[in-house]
Design a protein around this motif. Structure first.
Motif, PDB file in Angstrom:
ATOM      1  N   GLU A 107      10.670   2.300   2.785  1.00 41.98           N
ATOM      2  CA  GLU A 107      10.306   2.377   4.210  1.00 41.98           C
ATOM      3  C   GLU A 107       8.779   2.256   4.369  1.00 41.98           C
ATOM      4  N   TYR A 108       8.043   2.982   3.528  1.00 44.52           N
ATOM      5  CA  TYR A 108       6.579   2.985   3.587  1.00 44.52           C
ATOM      6  C   TYR A 108       6.016   1.569   3.402  1.00 44.52           C
ATOM      7  N   TYR A 109       6.567   0.833   2.455  1.00 43.71           N
ATOM      8  CA  TYR A 109       6.004  -0.496   2.155  1.00 43.71           C
ATOM      9  C   TYR A 109       6.242  -1.513   3.261  1.00 43.71           C
ATOM     10  N   LYS A 110       7.173  -1.207   4.176  1.00 43.87           N
ATOM     11  CA  LYS A 110       7.372  -2.128   5.317  1.00 43.87           C
ATOM     12  C   LYS A 110       6.089  -2.223   6.118  1.00 43.87           C
ATOM     13  N   LYS A 111       5.319  -1.096   6.133  1.00 40.76           N
ATOM     14  CA  LYS A 111       4.014  -1.102   6.817  1.00 40.76           C
ATOM     15  C   LYS A 111       3.082  -2.137   6.209  1.00 40.76           C
ATOM     16  N   TRP A 112       3.322  -2.449   4.960  1.00 36.50           N
ATOM     17  CA  TRP A 112       2.469  -3.404   4.232  1.00 36.50           C
ATOM     18  C   TRP A 112       3.195  -4.730   4.078  1.00 36.50           C
ATOM     19  N   ASP A 113       4.107  -4.962   5.025  1.00 35.61           N
ATOM     20  CA  ASP A 113       4.748  -6.263   5.145  1.00 35.61           C
ATOM     21  C   ASP A 113       5.511  -6.649   3.871  1.00 35.61           C
ATOM     22  N   THR A 114       6.106  -5.658   3.241  1.00 38.16           N
ATOM     23  CA  THR A 114       6.852  -5.932   2.007  1.00 38.16           C
ATOM     24  C   THR A 114       8.170  -5.174   2.019  1.00 38.16           C
TER      25      THR A 114
ATOM     26  N   SER B 148       0.804   6.067  -5.821  1.00 35.46           N
ATOM     27  CA  SER B 148       0.872   7.511  -6.047  1.00 35.46           C
ATOM     28  C   SER B 148       0.752   8.253  -4.726  1.00 35.46           C
ATOM     29  N   ILE B 149       1.333   9.447  -4.675  1.00 36.94           N
ATOM     30  CA  ILE B 149       1.133  10.275  -3.472  1.00 36.94           C
ATOM     31  C   ILE B 149      -0.053  11.230  -3.657  1.00 36.94           C
ATOM     32  N   SER B 150      -0.650  11.235  -4.867  1.00 43.37           N
ATOM     33  CA  SER B 150      -1.687  12.227  -5.179  1.00 43.37           C
ATOM     34  C   SER B 150      -2.802  12.261  -4.147  1.00 43.37           C
ATOM     35  N   LYS B 151      -3.362  11.091  -3.845  1.00 47.75           N
ATOM     36  CA  LYS B 151      -4.521  11.036  -2.946  1.00 47.75           C
ATOM     37  C   LYS B 151      -4.048  10.825  -1.510  1.00 47.75           C
ATOM     38  N   ARG B 152      -3.034   9.962  -1.339  1.00 47.43           N
ATOM     39  CA  ARG B 152      -2.573   9.623   0.017  1.00 47.43           C
ATOM     40  C   ARG B 152      -2.208  10.861   0.815  1.00 47.43           C
ATOM     41  N   TYR B 153      -1.489  11.788   0.156  1.00 46.26           N
ATOM     42  CA  TYR B 153      -1.034  12.994   0.859  1.00 46.26           C
ATOM     43  C   TYR B 153      -1.688  14.238   0.277  1.00 46.26           C
TER      44      TYR B 153
ATOM     45  N   GLY C 217      10.195  17.213  -2.257  1.00 48.76           N
ATOM     46  CA  GLY C 217       9.036  17.372  -1.360  1.00 48.76           C
ATOM     47  C   GLY C 217       8.449  16.025  -0.981  1.00 48.76           C
ATOM     48  N   ALA C 218       8.296  15.147  -1.989  1.00 47.33           N
ATOM     49  CA  ALA C 218       7.654  13.845  -1.745  1.00 47.33           C
ATOM     50  C   ALA C 218       8.468  12.987  -0.790  1.00 47.33           C
ATOM     51  N   ALA C 219       9.787  13.055  -0.896  1.00 47.24           N
ATOM     52  CA  ALA C 219      10.638  12.223  -0.029  1.00 47.24           C
ATOM     53  C   ALA C 219      10.429  12.580   1.438  1.00 47.24           C
ATOM     54  N   ALA C 220      10.124  13.853   1.693  1.00 49.48           N
ATOM     55  CA  ALA C 220       9.951  14.302   3.089  1.00 49.48           C
ATOM     56  C   ALA C 220       8.643  13.777   3.696  1.00 49.48           C
ATOM     57  N   LEU C 221       7.737  13.321   2.864  1.00 46.34           N
ATOM     58  CA  LEU C 221       6.419  12.895   3.368  1.00 46.34           C
ATOM     59  C   LEU C 221       6.499  11.623   4.207  1.00 46.34           C
ATOM     60  N   LYS C 222       7.654  10.961   4.167  1.00 41.37           N
ATOM     61  CA  LYS C 222       7.793   9.722   4.953  1.00 41.37           C
ATOM     62  C   LYS C 222       7.606   9.995   6.449  1.00 41.37           C
ATOM     63  N   ASP C 223       7.844  11.241   6.871  1.00 40.60           N
ATOM     64  CA  ASP C 223       7.702  11.559   8.297  1.00 40.60           C
ATOM     65  C   ASP C 223       6.288  12.010   8.665  1.00 40.60           C
ATOM     66  N   THR C 224       5.359  11.869   7.752  1.00 39.49           N
ATOM     67  CA  THR C 224       3.960  12.227   8.048  1.00 39.49           C
ATOM     68  C   THR C 224       3.461  11.356   9.199  1.00 39.49           C
ATOM     69  N   PRO C 225       2.934  11.962  10.277  1.00 39.85           N
ATOM     70  CA  PRO C 225       2.487  11.138  11.401  1.00 39.85           C
ATOM     71  C   PRO C 225       1.234  10.334  11.056  1.00 39.85           C
ATOM     72  N   GLU C 226       1.071   9.208  11.717  1.00 39.87           N
ATOM     73  CA  GLU C 226      -0.090   8.339  11.484  1.00 39.87           C
ATOM     74  C   GLU C 226      -1.395   9.108  11.704  1.00 39.87           C
ATOM     75  N   SER C 227      -1.333  10.126  12.605  1.00 33.09           N
ATOM     76  CA  SER C 227      -2.555  10.887  12.911  1.00 33.09           C
ATOM     77  C   SER C 227      -3.123  11.563  11.649  1.00 33.09           C
TER      78      SER C 227
ATOM     79  N   THR D  63      -7.681  12.139   8.245  1.00 31.14           N
ATOM     80  CA  THR D  63      -8.185  12.235   6.867  1.00 31.14           C
ATOM     81  C   THR D  63      -9.251  11.176   6.619  1.00 31.14           C
ATOM     82  N   ARG D  64      -8.964   9.963   7.113  1.00 29.32           N
ATOM     83  CA  ARG D  64      -9.926   8.869   6.927  1.00 29.32           C
ATOM     84  C   ARG D  64     -11.251   9.220   7.612  1.00 29.32           C
ATOM     85  N   ALA D  65     -11.169   9.749   8.832  1.00 31.03           N
ATOM     86  CA  ALA D  65     -12.392  10.093   9.576  1.00 31.03           C
ATOM     87  C   ALA D  65     -13.177  11.170   8.830  1.00 31.03           C
TER      88      ALA D  65
END
Ligand code: PLP
Length: 398
Positions: A77-84, A232-237, A275-285, A290-292
């Motif tokens: 599901e996540y990779y669909k965001k990256w057109d794959t 990896s989810i290490s840094k992303r989440y 735990g990691a599977a549940a991270l798919k519902d992390t909101p874009e915010s 985090t980026r900001a």
């Protein structure tokens, strides 16, 4: 009794090498600001912990070697965001990005084979290559070019009949460099012409600043069967301790063979996968905030470094690292001095000597990698300490 040459030739991680000195400093009651390690302090999304709390079982069983269905699906599901659009036979869950790299090297390299990468590069690639009895072959990138890729001829000059893959980390660790679409195209073209894999370590994919557009190696659709993604989810989440990553490729034969190694190590820890599977519902915010936050920290760090006479570094645009040239002859000696001989008001700072991120001996001797994972106040304090330490070191040691 004998130890293998493989292990004897392996180096300790330069990121952790000075850790005993830091431990000693802490024993002496000194507060150490860690600018040496990429351990984010941003909160892991609650979704991760809630899913684990709600997980009820009487037997903590193995899972499938390729990872639990729901975790594979969440990555798909996540990779669909990256057109794959990946399918389950195109990705396997691993013990962090670290295992993804190791499995990749073991799968594509015979002893003596070579992986070509820009240097400086993530130092642990060396250890993983060594595990596969393979070798990292570097080509130089320079601070003054923002560590962007050199000309095609420079990269091609490193190719031999033992070369198996080109590899990049994008955004780069330790450089913070975000490669352009043209650079990725160049690597794709070289990989195609010389019949190589293209390994893209994209664990910092979400950490790109200044509104820059990130191009994933997944966009190289015409050579997609050569592309191997390390993730990896290490840094992303901010979930380094979960040890959840993956290796993905449209090359089903590659993944099919990676599975042999996955089956022999049985599986990745079950609870963390839940735990990691549940991270798919992390909101874009979450990513926007985090980026900001990291962009703010980068700017604080760059401003502070800019005030230290003799320090040279270009503003990086991704990940959370910067490679800085210091006005000292030997950055490793200086990094040790910070922990053994320096303190101001009971505080000091720890940095990673950058020589360990180069494969070519003698390079990076006056450079350090600085990570900006600390909160803004600590970061300001840490750069002030660095400034004071450089002044003292130059007065008393050089
Ligand atoms: C570029 C890069 N790749 C891979 C990793 C491995 O991360 P993990 O095994 O925690 O997923 C790291 C960790 O710092 C990294 O910086």
């Amino acid at each position: 009794m004998k130890l293998s040459n493989r292990i004897l030739n392996m180096q300790f991680s330069p990121i952790r090498k000075l850790a005993p000195y830091a431990a000693e400093a802490k024993k002496r009651g000194i507060k150490v600001y860690h600018l040496n390690i990429g351990q984010p302090d941003v909160k892991t999304p609650d979704l991760f912990f809630k899913a684990i709390e709600n997980f009820k079982t009487t037997v903590l069983a193995y899972t499938e070697s390729q990872g639990m269905d729901e975790l594979q699906e969440s990555f798909i599901e996540y990779y669909k965001k990256w057109d794959t659009e990946f399918t389950k036979d195109e990705l396997v869950i691993t013990n962090g990005g670290s295992e993804a790299i190791m499995l990749t090297f073991m799968t594509i390299c015979d002893p003596g084979d070579e992986i070509i990468s820009p240097e400086p590069f993530y130092t642990n690639y060396n250890g993983f290559a060594q595990t596969a009895s393979a070798k990292m072959v570097p080509y130089l990138t320079k601070a003054e070019d923002g560590f962007h890729l050199p000309d095609r001829e420079v990269i091609e000059s490193k190719i031999t009949d033992r070369t198996r893959a080109l590899m990049i980390s994008n955004p780069g660790n330790p450089t913070g460099t975000v490669y352009t679409a043209e650079e990725l195209r160049l690597l794709g073209d070289i990989a195609k012409e010389h019949d190589l894999y293209l390994i893209a370590d994209e664990v910092y994919r979400e950490f790109v600043y200044d509104g820059l557009k990130y191009t994933s190696t997944l966009s190289l659709k015409d050579i997609i069967d050569r592309v191997i993604i390390v993730d990896s989810i290490s840094k992303r989440y901010s979930a380094c301790g979960a040890r959840i990553g993956l290796v993905a490729s449209k090359n089903k034969e590659f993944i099919h063979n990676v599975m042999k190694l996955c089956q022999s190590r049985l599986c990745v820890p079950t609870v963390e996968q839940i735990g990691a599977a549940a991270l798919k519902d992390t909101p874009e915010s979450y990513f926007i905030e985090t980026r900001a936050e990291y962009q703010k920290r980068r700017d604080i760090l760059m401003e502070g470094l800019g005030k230290i006479p003799g320090v040279i570094c270009k503003k990086p645009t991704g990940a959370f690292y910067v490679v800085a040239k210091l006005p000292v002859k030997n950055a490793e000696n200086f990094a040790k001095f910070l922990l053994t001989d320096f303190e101001k008001d009971g505080k000091t700072v720890m940095v990673a000597p950058a020589n360990g991120f180069y494969a070519t001996p003698g390079l990076g001797e006056d450079e350090v990698r600085i990570s900006y994972c600390l909160n803004c106040d600590d970061l300001k304090a840490a750069v002030e300490l660095l400034k004071a330490a450089i002044e003292e070191y130059k007065k008393t040691r050089e």
